[in-house]
Scaffold this motif. Structure first.
Motif, PDB file in Angstrom:
ATOM      1  N   PRO A  83       0.858  -1.193   0.000  1.00 19.94           N
ATOM      2  CA  PRO A  83       0.000   0.000   0.000  1.00 19.94           C
ATOM      3  C   PRO A  83       0.888   1.234   0.000  1.00 19.94           C
ATOM      4  O   PRO A  83       2.068   1.150   0.347  1.00 19.94           O
ATOM      5  N   PRO A  84       0.339   2.400  -0.379  1.00 23.34           N
ATOM      6  CA  PRO A  84       1.171   3.605  -0.410  1.00 23.34           C
ATOM      7  C   PRO A  84       1.722   3.936   0.977  1.00 23.34           C
ATOM      8  O   PRO A  84       1.126   3.595   1.998  1.00 23.34           O
ATOM      9  N   SER A  85       2.848   4.591   0.989  1.00 22.43           N
ATOM     10  CA  SER A  85       3.512   4.928   2.250  1.00 22.43           C
ATOM     11  C   SER A  85       2.688   5.945   3.037  1.00 22.43           C
ATOM     12  O   SER A  85       1.992   6.778   2.469  1.00 22.43           O
ATOM     13  N   PHE A  86       2.807   5.877   4.384  1.00 19.56           N
ATOM     14  CA  PHE A  86       2.118   6.851   5.233  1.00 19.56           C
ATOM     15  C   PHE A  86       2.905   8.147   5.362  1.00 19.56           C
ATOM     16  O   PHE A  86       2.411   9.127   5.884  1.00 19.56           O
ATOM     17  N   LEU A  87       4.154   8.099   4.929  1.00 19.97           N
ATOM     18  CA  LEU A  87       4.989   9.285   5.085  1.00 19.97           C
ATOM     19  C   LEU A  87       4.538  10.377   4.119  1.00 19.97           C
ATOM     20  O   LEU A  87       4.189  10.098   2.982  1.00 19.97           O
ATOM     21  N   SER A  88       4.596  11.592   4.597  1.00 23.65           N
ATOM     22  CA  SER A  88       4.245  12.718   3.731  1.00 23.65           C
ATOM     23  C   SER A  88       5.423  12.954   2.783  1.00 23.65           C
ATOM     24  O   SER A  88       6.551  12.559   3.074  1.00 23.65           O
ATOM     25  N   PRO A  89       5.151  13.602   1.645  1.00 29.55           N
ATOM     26  CA  PRO A  89       6.254  13.864   0.702  1.00 29.55           C
ATOM     27  C   PRO A  89       7.398  14.633   1.357  1.00 29.55           C
ATOM     28  O   PRO A  89       8.568  14.396   1.065  1.00 29.55           O
ATOM     29  N   GLU A  90       7.035  15.529   2.288  1.00 31.46           N
ATOM     30  CA  GLU A  90       8.072  16.327   2.955  1.00 31.46           C
ATOM     31  C   GLU A  90       8.983  15.431   3.780  1.00 31.46           C
ATOM     32  O   GLU A  90      10.201  15.546   3.773  1.00 31.46           O
ATOM     33  N   LYS A  91       8.322  14.508   4.499  1.00 31.72           N
ATOM     34  CA  LYS A  91       9.080  13.599   5.352  1.00 31.72           C
ATOM     35  C   LYS A  91      10.000  12.724   4.496  1.00 31.72           C
ATOM     36  O   LYS A  91      11.162  12.498   4.844  1.00 31.72           O
ATOM     37  N   GLU A  92       9.463  12.268   3.391  1.00 28.98           N
ATOM     38  CA  GLU A  92      10.272  11.427   2.504  1.00 28.98           C
ATOM     39  C   GLU A  92      11.489  12.186   2.008  1.00 28.98           C
ATOM     40  O   GLU A  92      12.595  11.650   1.939  1.00 28.98           O
ATOM     41  N   GLU A  93      11.275  13.441   1.679  1.00 27.42           N
ATOM     42  CA  GLU A  93      12.380  14.255   1.196  1.00 27.42           C
ATOM     43  C   GLU A  93      13.431  14.433   2.283  1.00 27.42           C
ATOM     44  O   GLU A  93      14.627  14.355   2.025  1.00 27.42           O
ATOM     45  N   GLU A  94      12.929  14.638   3.502  1.00 31.51           N
ATOM     46  CA  GLU A  94      13.833  14.828   4.628  1.00 31.51           C
ATOM     47  C   GLU A  94      14.711  13.595   4.803  1.00 31.51           C
ATOM     48  O   GLU A  94      15.925  13.679   5.020  1.00 31.51           O
ATOM     49  N   ILE A  95      14.093  12.419   4.686  1.00 27.76           N
ATOM     50  CA  ILE A  95      14.846  11.179   4.833  1.00 27.76           C
ATOM     51  C   ILE A  95      15.882  11.043   3.726  1.00 27.76           C
ATOM     52  O   ILE A  95      17.031  10.683   3.965  1.00 27.76           O
ATOM     53  N   ALA A  96      15.448  11.375   2.508  1.00 30.77           N
ATOM     54  CA  ALA A  96      16.379  11.273   1.393  1.00 30.77           C
ATOM     55  C   ALA A  96      17.577  12.170   1.605  1.00 30.77           C
ATOM     56  O   ALA A  96      18.713  11.812   1.288  1.00 30.77           O
ATOM     57  N   LYS A  97      17.331  13.358   2.184  1.00 27.67           N
ATOM     58  CA  LYS A  97      18.404  14.313   2.425  1.00 27.67           C
ATOM     59  C   LYS A  97      19.394  13.789   3.455  1.00 27.67           C
ATOM     60  O   LYS A  97      20.599  13.912   3.313  1.00 27.67           O
ATOM     61  N   ASN A  98      18.859  13.222   4.529  1.00 25.41           N
ATOM     62  CA  ASN A  98      19.706  12.749   5.618  1.00 25.41           C
ATOM     63  C   ASN A  98      19.912  11.243   5.566  1.00 25.41           C
ATOM     64  O   ASN A  98      19.948  10.573   6.591  1.00 25.41           O
ATOM     65  N   LEU A  99      20.021  10.747   4.366  1.00 25.62           N
ATOM     66  CA  LEU A  99      20.093   9.298   4.195  1.00 25.62           C
ATOM     67  C   LEU A  99      21.265   8.700   4.962  1.00 25.62           C
ATOM     68  O   LEU A  99      21.154   7.643   5.572  1.00 25.62           O
ATOM     69  N   LYS A 100      22.371   9.412   4.996  1.00 23.79           N
ATOM     70  CA  LYS A 100      23.566   8.895   5.679  1.00 23.79           C
ATOM     71  C   LYS A 100      23.261   8.531   7.118  1.00 23.79           C
ATOM     72  O   LYS A 100      23.666   7.489   7.616  1.00 23.79           O
ATOM     73  N   LYS A 101      22.564   9.426   7.767  1.00 24.45           N
ATOM     74  CA  LYS A 101      22.238   9.234   9.181  1.00 24.45           C
ATOM     75  C   LYS A 101      21.390   7.960   9.355  1.00 24.45           C
ATOM     76  O   LYS A 101      21.644   7.147  10.239  1.00 24.45           O
ATOM     77  N   TYR A 102      20.390   7.832   8.478  1.00 21.99           N
ATOM     78  CA  TYR A 102      19.473   6.704   8.645  1.00 21.99           C
ATOM     79  C   TYR A 102      20.092   5.379   8.200  1.00 21.99           C
ATOM     80  O   TYR A 102      19.738   4.327   8.702  1.00 21.99           O
ATOM     81  N   SER A 103      20.970   5.475   7.212  1.00 25.65           N
ATOM     82  CA  SER A 103      21.434   4.218   6.613  1.00 25.65           C
ATOM     83  C   SER A 103      22.485   3.510   7.466  1.00 25.65           C
ATOM     84  O   SER A 103      22.755   2.341   7.259  1.00 25.65           O
TER      85      SER A 103
END
Lengths: 817, 218
Positions: free
Chosen positions: A710-730
């Motif tokens: 199903p589609p993600s619950f994350l808002s587009p803004e949140k997704e962008e934020e994650i993409a930006k800080n990918l290093k931290k999350y990965s």
């Protein structure tokens, strides 16, 4: 009606035949064709046979509102009725009965008609599919084709009748045994309620799947449908009913009893697979008779089994669009499966001989389709469509008619309708579905399951319709009319207002194809136009910007107008598209964007890749990456391309590949070779950038389907934020990957060491024996001492080393003693 | 199956297996004969009496015709290739199944490197040989495509390829392409430094190993 016979009866029957049932080894009894071992068919026995059965009245109709006529006119009336009803099907001999009042000698105004149940359909009534019979080492053809006699003998025994030979067989507890050979015992209905649906047993000599379906009497049903309401004259309008229905409706109690309120029991978590700790995706594969759901464990470079079942479906499987259900298709209908731990059957949808199924995008509804051969070969096929509520299993609406009514825009005729017949629109809310008819578009809404405003949309000569994937907007294509006087046109229609939002007229059009971008932002219409000479065609695109004011349209023509368009694909959720154009075997691939620099209102080309071996485009569902694939004729060439950087990440080949599917996250790609070819069957799993992760071979490979998410619950803004800080999350995941890879190489080392040790042990054992036989060998060689050949004198030294090894073994033996 | 004496008269006739026997070899000390063929079963016979001594198990054994059978240099073990897309390694004495090698193609021919026996590391001149190689050839097809049919197939689809497997680890380590028809025969040079293959295409090909081959390490 399924009569159950006790074991006592079987024993009695068996003893009259001189068989002691208790001593029968069912495995051992297998009669060769034509051989009956002296147990001859006994007609007397047949008559008193407790296997007499009751045929049911499903093929009888009752015709009411006939004129009441005196004796003299009886024959005339009978003739009329017979004439009407024998047009629909063959009336059974003595199958027309018009009762007469014994006092007045007049008819009673009704009659009964019994139709012949056609014999040519192999699966009429409860029967067993011959294909479902299977023995581990045995060709099913050798077993023959067996029909259920309709006799369930209790204890899981079922009596079967062979079609080709006069034989009766037992099927019991997974053992299939031919017992004796006479009677022509017909079968019975409703057996699939008495016997579990998939009553197959493994680990026995034979096993079989039982698929019974309710009896279906096409002729009686058709007669009822066609003649109910038939006007014989003004006073006599036929009321036609199925005989069985009388029984059924008589049983309805007169008084209404309030339904019992059942306490609420929470169901299983159908979304459980989404909570996987390793965030893996599932897929289903079908190979041979097995259907299997697996995790894609890319870290361990292998799939991990989830659930497996033989004969799970009779033709294909299909995920629901949000991945909640797995649908299987059977003779008697469709079923959906799912659940937290295993795949349990959640619901069944009865639809005899269902051929095709389709979920609504929000998976609230399921559309099932079947076509039935007409009793009169000159007629067209009859089509039955049902719309089910997925969760309750209720039929929300059914559609019946001839094939012609349902095949507008498609191929039509015997080959069938263009599927899906009903196109779902209006986004994920499942609000509307539409069907194309002759000069009409019928749009239904799911609140009432009736036409919007109670009427269809009249569009002269409409050929194609396509919903926006996100909004209730319909795109329609109408070809040229009146020899070019009236131009072809594409129009956008808002639903439910039926208001035309935009329209574009097109001239000298030979064909049109519509492609929506996944968010419904853009619509591309590929237009094939005739050249002035009308001898050839060329292609252009009309690009609609749906979300902009007044929906501006832009025309795109390729640099070389004569290029053939081989494939077109929008970037999912994006603003770019890819086109394969030019001539095989080396066409070009071009990328375009709908937003170019500051000037966002113009389409512009990003790049053209020259001379690619590609005929299909597969965008990652996350956008950005695309696979340029050369399927079929191109032998499975794959190019993994990054459209952001405009560079090729990898080129590879999956020889003979027929299908490609991205996983729903865009992390992995599956390429498969299905049984279109007989060789190389199986699938490969690749990373998004074209690294082959693992390869599984399966003979008779039919399907590979990723389980949708199903589609993600994350808002587009949140997704962008994650993409930006990918290093931290990965970080966390990289550490996990490292652990797994360490563990893997460790396990690999251990396994290899084990294999080597094992071999070493075997070799040492062998050497001991070999040594013991030395004298014997010497004797055979007429006294030649050496085991080695002359040329390898140098090796003698090594033999000495070997003896050292042998000594160790001997000392080991001494220890033992 | 017939055994002939030096006078060319049959000394012993062994009957029993169904279908054609494709290969028969002598067992250790010439006391036994090992046979395999169309019925997919590997059998060990007493070479004196013709009595059946051992039979491969239906469960673990081959499922389809055994096409090829090849003995290790010392006779301790042998390898069989089958149309069931596998090759199997057996103990010549006990008929114990030791290894199974799975492939994508029906196996038409099979042979083992003579160099690499018994896990020892024999040195051969300056060459140091480290691994145990089994050599499997496989050919096109699921289930009896005949040679006439093969010509209609893309040579790549046919996969007329000689494949190398590590004898102990059962892993595929390489392949040699070249034939444009099924490979029907295979043999190592007794020195182990080259091998030859014979194909349906009418060619015999001689292949020499690169120096790398002798240093393969997995």
């Amino acid at each position: 009606m399924a009569e159950v016979i006790s074991m006592e009866d079987i024993r009695a029957t068996a003893s009259t035949l001189g068989i002691d049932v208790s001593n029968i080894d069912f495995d051992s009894i297998r009669l060769p064709p034509g051989e009956d071992f002296g147990i001859t068919s006994d007609d007397d026995l047949h008559e008193e046979d407790p296997l007499e059965y009751d045929s049911g009245f499903g093929n009888i109709i009752v015709v009411d509102n006939l004129p009441v006529v005196p004796r003299e006119k009886f024959e005339k009336l009978e003739g009329v009725v017979r004439k009407i009803y024998s047009q629909i099907g063959v009336i059974k001999e003595d199958g027309l009965w018009m009762p007469v009042d014994s006092d007045t000698q007049k008819t009673l105004g009704y009659c009964f008609i019994e139709y012949n149940t056609p014999q040519n359909l192999p699966c009429q009534g409860g029967c067993i599919l011959y294909t479902s019979f299977c023995a581990p080492d045995c060709d099913f053809q050798n077993i023959g084709y067996w029909q259920s006699t309709g006799k369930c003998l209790g204890n899981g025994f079922l009596l079967l009748r062979s079609n080709s030979e006069s034989k009766i067989a037992f099927f019991a507890q997974g053992q299939f045994s031919v017992v004796y050979g006479p009677p022509d015992t017909p079968y019975d209905e409703k057996l699939w309620n008495t016997i579990p649906l998939d009553n197959y047993c493994k680990n026995t000599t034979f096993y079989a799947s039982f698929y019974f379906r309710n009896l279906y009497y096409p002729e009686a049903e058709l007669a009822r449908e066609k003649t109910n309401g038939y006007k014989l004259d003004r006073a006599h309008i036929f009321a036609v009913n199925m005989f069985d229905d009388f029984d059924r409706f008589m049983k309805v109690p007169d008084e209404w009893a309030p339904p019992e309120t059942k306490p609420y029991t929470p169901g299983e978590n159908l979304q459980h697979w989404l909570t996987d700790e390793k965030a893996r995706d599932q897929f289903v594969i079908r190979a041979g008779s097995d259907t299997e759901v697996l995790w894609n464990d890319a870290r361990h470079l292998k799939p991990e089994p989830v659930y497996k079942r033989a004969y799970w479906t009779e033709s294909f499987v299909q995920w629901s669009p949000l991945g909640t259900y797995l649908a299987t298709v059977h003779r008697q209908g469709a079923a959906v499966w799912g659940g937290a731990t295993a795949f349990n059957r959640l619901m069944r949808y009865a639809h005899p001989q269902v051929k095709l199924i389709d979920f609504s995008p929000g998976e609230k509804y399921l559309v099932t389709y079947s076509s039935h051969e007409p009793s009169n070969p000159r007629d067209t096929h009859r089509v039955v469509l049902n719309v089910f509520d997925v969760r309750t299993g209720k039929v929300m609406r059914d559609f019946k008619g001839s094939m012609d009514e349902f095949s507008v825009g498609g191929a039509g005729g015997v080959s069938g309708v263009s599927w899906p017949v009903f196109r779902w629109g209006g986004g994920k809310e499942d609000k509307y579905f539409a069907r194309i008819g002759k000069n009409v578009i019928s749009v239904y809404e799911t609140e009432t399951f009736s036409l919007i405003d109670k009427k269809s949309l009249k569009v002269e000569n409409v050929m194609d319709l396509s919903w926006s994937p996100a909004d209730p907007i319909l795109a329609l294509f109408v070809p040229e009319l009146g020899g070019g006087n009236q131009p072809a046109r594409v129009s956008l229609v808002q639903i439910p207002s039926k208001e035309e939002l935009r329209q574009k007229n097109l001239f000298s059009v030979s064909d049109c194809k519509m492609y929506w971008q996944s968010n419904g932002d853009y619509l591309a219409v590929k237009v094939d136009r005739y050249t002035k000479t009308k001898k050839s065609t060329y292609t252009g695109f009309e690009l609609f910007r749906i979300k902009e004011r007044d929906i501006p349209i832009e025309v795109l023509e390729l640099e070389n107008k004569n290029d053939k368009i081989i494939a077109f694909a929008w970037e999912p959720k994006g603003h770019r598209f890819a086109v394969i154009h030019g001539d095989s075997p080396r066409p070009d691939v071009s990328f375009f964007t709908m937003r170019s620099g500051s000037n966002t209102g113009r389409v512009s080309k990003l790049t053209t890749l020259k001379g690619k071996q590609a005929n299909a485009l597969f965008w990652s569902p996350a956008g950005r990456y695309i696979i340029l694939a050369g399927l079929k004729g191109f032998n499975g060439q794959l190019e993994f391309y990054n459209v952001d950087e405009l560079e090729t990440m990898a080129t590879a080949e999956h020889f003979m590949a027929t299908d490609i599917e991205w996983d729903p996250t865009g992390r992995y790609v599956a390429t498969s070779v299905t049984s279109v070819h007989e060789m190389e069957n199986g699938f490969n799993i690749w990373s998004f950038n074209g690294k082959l992760l693992y390869r599984i071979l399966k003979d008779h490979f039919f399907q590979f389907l990723w389980r949708p998410r199903p589609p993600s619950f994350l808002s587009p803004e949140k997704e962008e934020e994650i993409a930006k800080n990918l290093k931290k999350y990965s970080k966390k995941y990289e550490a996990e990957d490292q652990d797994v890879s360490m563990l893997l190489s460790e396990q690999d080392r251990e396994k290899r060491k084990m294999l080597k040790d094992e071999w070493e042990r075997w070799v040492n054992d062998w050497k001991r024996w070999h040594e013991e036989e030395k004298a014997e060998r010497q004797r055979l060689r007429d006294g030649e001492a050496s085991d080695e050949e002359e040329e390898y004198e140098a090796k003698e030294v090594e033999v000495e080393e070997l003896l050292d090894v042998s000594e160790e073994v001997l000392s080991f033996d001494l220890d033992q003693e | 199956m017939m055994l002939f004496s030096e006078t060319a008269e049959s000394a012993l006739v062994i009957k029993g297996p169904q279908g054609r026997i494709n290969r028969a070899i002598w067992g250790p000390l010439n006391r036994t004969i090992i046979s395999a063929g169309e019925d997919a079963i590997v059998r060990i016979w007493d070479s004196e009496t013709g009595k059946l001594l051992k039979e491969s198990d239906k469960e673990t054994g081959h499922k389809k015709t055994v096409t090829s059978l090849s003995k290790a240099v010392d006779g301790s073990h042998f390898v069989t290739g089958s149309l069931d897309k596998s090759a199997k390694l057996w103990d010549s004495r006990t008929l114990t199944l030791i290894k199974t090698y799975l492939t994508e193609r029906p196996v038409n021919a099979v042979t083992m490197s003579p160099l690499l026996d018994h896990g020892q590391q024999p040195s051969l001149g300056a060459l140091k040989v480290q691994s145990n190689h089994i050599h499997i050839i496989e050919v096109v097809l699921g289930g009896g495509q005949d040679a006439s049919h093969v010509t209609t197939t893309d040579h790549r689809a046919g996969k007329f390829e000689a494949k190398f497997y590590d004898k102990i680890l059962q892993e595929e380590i390489g392949g040699v392409k070249g034939h444009f028809g099924p490979i029907n025969a295979l043999a190592f040079n007794p020195d182990g430094k080259s091998f030859s293959s014979g194909g349906e295409d009418g060619y015999v090909r001689l292949h020499h190993f690169d120096p790398d081959y002798f240093n393969v390490k997995i």
